[in-house]
Scaffold this active site. Structure first.
Site, PDB file in Angstrom:
ATOM      1  N   HIS A   1       0.772  -0.772  -0.004  1.00  0.00           N
ATOM      2  CA  HIS A   1       0.594  -0.174  -0.171  1.00  0.00           C
ATOM      3  C   HIS A   1       1.161   1.433   0.060  1.00  0.00           C
ATOM      4  O   HIS A   1       0.395   2.248   0.205  1.00  0.00           O
ATOM      5  CB  HIS A   1      -1.109   0.043   1.159  1.00  0.00           C
ATOM      6  CG  HIS A   1      -1.953  -0.667   1.039  1.00  0.00           C
ATOM      7  ND1 HIS A   1      -3.185  -1.642   1.888  1.00  0.00           N
ATOM      8  CD2 HIS A   1      -2.520  -1.677   0.301  1.00  0.00           C
ATOM      9  CE1 HIS A   1      -3.636  -2.215   1.917  1.00  0.00           C
ATOM     10  NE2 HIS A   1      -3.777  -1.925   0.662  1.00  0.00           N
TER      11      HIS A   1
ATOM     12  N   CYS B   1       4.957  15.464 -12.358  1.00  0.00           N
ATOM     13  CA  CYS B   1       5.868  14.925 -12.492  1.00  0.00           C
ATOM     14  C   CYS B   1       6.996  13.752 -12.106  1.00  0.00           C
ATOM     15  O   CYS B   1       8.295  13.497 -12.659  1.00  0.00           O
ATOM     16  CB  CYS B   1       7.282  16.453 -12.810  1.00  0.00           C
ATOM     17  SG  CYS B   1       7.736  16.311 -11.124  1.00  0.00           S
TER      18      CYS B   1
ATOM     19  N   CYS C   1       4.763  21.121  -6.166  1.00  0.00           N
ATOM     20  CA  CYS C   1       6.068  20.738  -6.589  1.00  0.00           C
ATOM     21  C   CYS C   1       6.721  21.590  -7.168  1.00  0.00           C
ATOM     22  O   CYS C   1       6.856  22.832  -7.369  1.00  0.00           O
ATOM     23  CB  CYS C   1       5.877  19.222  -8.018  1.00  0.00           C
ATOM     24  SG  CYS C   1       7.285  18.930  -7.559  1.00  0.00           S
TER      25      CYS C   1
ATOM     26  N   GLY D   1      -2.096  -8.628  12.758  1.00  0.00           N
ATOM     27  CA  GLY D   1      -3.177  -7.469  12.747  1.00  0.00           C
ATOM     28  C   GLY D   1      -3.678  -6.716  11.872  1.00  0.00           C
ATOM     29  O   GLY D   1      -3.292  -5.895  11.419  1.00  0.00           O
TER      30      GLY D   1
ATOM     31  N   ALA E   1       0.047  -8.198  19.413  1.00  0.00           N
ATOM     32  CA  ALA E   1       0.832  -8.957  19.235  1.00  0.00           C
ATOM     33  C   ALA E   1       2.204  -8.221  19.725  1.00  0.00           C
ATOM     34  O   ALA E   1       3.254  -9.464  19.432  1.00  0.00           O
ATOM     35  CB  ALA E   1       0.648  -8.322  17.383  1.00  0.00           C
TER      36      ALA E   1
HETATM   37  P1  OAD Z   1      -7.796  -1.985  10.363  1.00  0.00           P
HETATM   38  O1  OAD Z   1      -7.944  -1.487  10.850  1.00  0.00           O
HETATM   39  O2  OAD Z   1      -9.127  -3.214   9.390  1.00  0.00           O
HETATM   40  O3  OAD Z   1      -7.481  -4.046  11.076  1.00  0.00           O
HETATM   41  C1  OAD Z   1      -6.955  -4.092  12.220  1.00  0.00           C
HETATM   42  C2  OAD Z   1      -6.722  -5.364  12.762  1.00  0.00           C
HETATM   43  O4  OAD Z   1      -5.643  -5.282  13.968  1.00  0.00           O
HETATM   44  C3  OAD Z   1      -7.868  -5.805  13.441  1.00  0.00           C
HETATM   45  O5  OAD Z   1      -8.741  -7.208  13.760  1.00  0.00           O
HETATM   46  C4  OAD Z   1      -7.389  -5.564  14.838  1.00  0.00           C
HETATM   47  O6  OAD Z   1      -8.516  -6.177  16.108  1.00  0.00           O
HETATM   48  C5  OAD Z   1      -6.384  -5.567  15.312  1.00  0.00           C
HETATM   49  N1  OAD Z   1      -5.534  -4.872  16.180  1.00  0.00           N
HETATM   50  C6  OAD Z   1      -5.835  -3.441  16.710  1.00  0.00           C
HETATM   51  N2  OAD Z   1      -4.593  -4.051  17.969  1.00  0.00           N
HETATM   52  C7  OAD Z   1      -4.099  -5.281  17.878  1.00  0.00           C
HETATM   53  C8  OAD Z   1      -2.667  -5.182  18.569  1.00  0.00           C
HETATM   54  N3  OAD Z   1      -2.267  -4.568  19.320  1.00  0.00           N
HETATM   55  N4  OAD Z   1      -2.584  -6.895  18.527  1.00  0.00           N
HETATM   56  C9  OAD Z   1      -3.082  -7.446  17.289  1.00  0.00           C
HETATM   57  N5  OAD Z   1      -3.830  -6.894  16.451  1.00  0.00           N
HETATM   58  C10 OAD Z   1      -4.651  -5.526  16.707  1.00  0.00           C
HETATM   59  O7  OAD Z   1      -6.644  -2.443   9.497  1.00  0.00           O
HETATM   60  P2  OAD Z   1      -6.322  -3.474   8.058  1.00  0.00           P
HETATM   61  O8  OAD Z   1      -6.491  -5.183   8.352  1.00  0.00           O
HETATM   62  O9  OAD Z   1      -4.209  -3.173   8.429  1.00  0.00           O
HETATM   63  O10 OAD Z   1      -5.994   0.626   3.202  1.00  0.00           O
HETATM   64  O11 OAD Z   1      -7.245  -2.669   7.268  1.00  0.00           O
HETATM   65  C11 OAD Z   1      -6.179  -2.661   5.626  1.00  0.00           C
HETATM   66  C12 OAD Z   1      -6.375  -1.726   5.050  1.00  0.00           C
HETATM   67  O12 OAD Z   1      -7.567  -0.535   5.336  1.00  0.00           O
HETATM   68  C13 OAD Z   1      -5.554  -0.609   5.805  1.00  0.00           C
HETATM   69  O13 OAD Z   1      -4.100  -0.442   4.660  1.00  0.00           O
HETATM   70  C14 OAD Z   1      -6.034   0.455   4.467  1.00  0.00           C
HETATM   71  C15 OAD Z   1      -7.687   0.433   4.831  1.00  0.00           C
HETATM   72  O14 OAD Z   1      -8.432   1.445   4.734  1.00  0.00           O
HETATM   73  C16 OAD Z   1      -5.355   1.886   2.237  1.00  0.00           C
HETATM   74  O15 OAD Z   1      -5.439   2.881   3.490  1.00  0.00           O
HETATM   75  C17 OAD Z   1      -5.730   1.602   1.267  1.00  0.00           C
END
Ligand code: OAD
Length: 245
Positions: free
Chosen positions: A114, A125, A146, A186, A230
């Protein structure tokens, strides 16, 4: 069998991380009760369509959420993955995160699907800047532009509606086809195409481990699921490997 045992015996383990791995570094996650998307509508502030229509809205949102990742430090979860790589028990980390914390923890093979918020790119540019270099200007200009061509600048992160970086995603796909143990941490796995990666690994015969503080909608895919922070679970797995094997 334990996760420590599986890691020790895997031929090519790969990690797959999301926002939850950086939660203990003080960075917010996206979903859930306190997630960023409970306060903001991603289609309005973080889609390529809204950025193209009105980059001011995006930059206002970016100023509001701040640039905490610039000062955030890797937490024990990032460090544990770097340690596993150094112990030759982890091939690489595929991350949806844009904070650069895996690299700062010492992980050498990080595949960012990402993008990385530490870089800012001119939409016209393609001149690249470090975010640190222009962070002061972001406070002063509605839309930083820019120096070279005056085009609107945009962080080098994937907004909704944008294709993923081809090279990184192709490499991630190849890793999914060759890994025999996917260690996810996570991630809610709600955003495609990233969310398809663990399914691909599973179809290709990999065992799937998930470490997450909550139950998730994809728990059924997992061979091992550990609920908890985690930053506690990953170091304890490293410790178990050191003591046991
Ligand atoms: P999410 O916010 O959807 O999910 C985060 C996960 O981490 C959840 O399942 C939580 O339960 C878990 N969590 C929170 N704290 C934690 C901890 N201390 N230890 C372990 N787990 C924990 O985030 P992503 O799955 O990363 O995309 O989201 C995916 C994408 O959605 C991101 O990359 C972003 C977002 O919109 C873009 O920006 C394109």
């Amino acid at each position: 069998m334990s996760i420590a045992y599986e890691l020790k015996n895997a031929k090519r383990a790969v990690a797959f991380t999301g926002a939850g791995i950086s939660a203990e570094s003080g960075l917010g996650t996206f979903r859930g009760r306190d997630g960023l998307w409970s306060k903001y509508d991603p289609a309005a502030v973080a889609s390529i369509e809204s950025f193209t229509r009105d980059p001011r809205k995006f930059w206002q949102f970016a100023r509001e959420i701040g640039w905490i990742f610039l000062t955030a430090k890797p937490n024990p979860a990032h460090i544990a993955l770097a340690e596993l790589e150094a112990m030759k028990l982890l091939d690489s980390v595929i991350t949806q995160n844009v904070d650069g914390l895996h690299q700062r923890a010492g992980s050498k093979h990080v595949i960012e699907i990402h993008g990385n918020a530490g870089r800012i790119i001119c939409t016209r540019c393609k001149t690249e800047y470090t975010t640190e270099k222009i962070v002061a200007r972001m406070a002063q200009e509605d839309v930083p532009t820019c120096d070279r061509c005056g085009g609107s600048l945009k962080p080098d992160v994937i907004l909704f509606g944008e294709p993923l970086p081809k090279k990184a995603f192709d490499l991630a796909l190849r890793k999914m086809k060759s890994t025999d143990l996917l260690l996810a941490a996570g991630t809610s796995l709600e955003v495609y195409p990233a969310a398809s990666l663990p399914e691909i690994a599973k179809k290709n015969g990999a065992k799937i481990v998930s470490i997450d503080s909550e139950r998730t909608s994809w728990d059924d895919l997992c061979d091992y699921k550990m609920n908890g922070p985690a930053g506690e679970i990953l170091p304890s797995i490293v410790q178990a490997i050191k003591i046991t094997f």
